[in-house]
Design a protein around this motif. Structure first.
Motif, mmCIF file in Angstrom:
data_model
loop_
_atom_site.group_PDB
_atom_site.id
_atom_site.type_symbol
_atom_site.label_atom_id
_atom_site.label_comp_id
_atom_site.label_asym_id
_atom_site.label_seq_id
_atom_site.Cartn_x
_atom_site.Cartn_y
_atom_site.Cartn_z
ATOM 1 N N UNK A 144 0.846 -1.195 0.000
ATOM 2 C CA UNK A 144 0.000 0.000 0.000
ATOM 3 C C UNK A 144 0.882 1.247 0.000
ATOM 4 N N UNK A 145 0.537 2.194 -0.857
ATOM 5 C CA UNK A 145 1.228 3.481 -0.943
ATOM 6 C C UNK A 145 0.164 4.564 -0.775
ATOM 7 N N UNK A 146 0.227 5.290 0.324
ATOM 8 C CA UNK A 146 -0.815 6.264 0.600
ATOM 9 C C UNK A 146 -0.470 7.661 0.094
ATOM 10 N N UNK A 147 -1.489 8.304 -0.461
ATOM 11 C CA UNK A 147 -1.385 9.685 -0.910
ATOM 12 C C UNK A 147 -1.786 10.568 0.262
ATOM 13 N N UNK A 148 -0.974 11.568 0.557
ATOM 14 C CA UNK A 148 -1.339 12.505 1.622
ATOM 15 C C UNK A 148 -2.440 13.429 1.132
ATOM 16 N N UNK A 149 -3.394 13.710 2.007
ATOM 17 C CA UNK A 149 -4.522 14.571 1.651
ATOM 18 C C UNK A 149 -4.253 16.007 2.062
ATOM 19 N N UNK A 150 -4.739 16.934 1.249
ATOM 20 C CA UNK A 150 -4.746 18.338 1.636
ATOM 21 C C UNK A 150 -5.886 18.553 2.625
#
Length: 174
Positions: A82-88
């Motif tokens: 799993x590679x998570x995208x950081x949220x604004x």
């Protein structure tokens, strides 16, 4: 060489694996990046794709937002990372009028983040599987990255982007 020696074991934290004779399984296995510009845990169809591809011997980089817990099979699959995208930060409801300012900034941030993940953070994939919608900026970035790394682009089409935008803007919007 026995069956145990031939069995590939992939270590999730390093991405390295061995097939028992010193050769890297990662060098032999096909890699696929699955891109979901949404909560991975709320994308069951893409989770099933990840599980199926891992079972078929692919090394899967599953890219998307953290949030809901993914299926246990995804979390325990030896070929899935799993590679998570950081949220604004999301604007509050009082700032909803600023949507037309916030939205382009969010898209620019997503473009940068997706390029970084697909071109720098993960090993070169042979395939990039994209969930659509959302089409903006996912398809644009995935197409360019696929070209740059020599990967094949696969699109999982479901629903329509305009439906999602209509939900965001409300029924009074043309």
């Amino acid at each position: 060489m026995g069956a145990k020696a031939k069995m590939a074991v992939r270590q999730r934290d390093t991405g390295k694996s061995s097939n028992g004779d010193g050769r890297s399984v990662a060098a032999e296995a096909k890699r696929i990046a699955i891109l979901v510009l949404g909560d991975i845990g709320r994308s069951p169809r893409m989770q099933y794709h990840a599980i199926s591809l891992a079972r078929a011997g692919y090394l899967v980089d599953f890219i998307g937002y953290a949030g809901s817990k993914p299926m246990n099979e995804v979390l325990s699959a030896p070929g899935v990372t799993l590679r998570h995208i950081r949220m604004l930060p999301q604007p509050t409801s009082a700032l909803r009028a600023l949507f037309f300012i916030y939205a382009p900034l969010k898209v620019l941030y997503q473009i940068w983040t997706l390029f970084w993940l697909l071109l720098v953070s993960i090993e070169r994939p042979h395939y990039i599987l994209v969930q659509n919608p959302p089409a903006i900026p996912t398809l644009f970035v995935a197409r360019i990255c696929a070209f740059l790394v020599g990967a094949r682009l696969v699109i999982d089409w479901h629903n329509y982007g305009h439906t999602i935008l209509a939900l965001k803007l409300g029924p009074a919007h043309p």
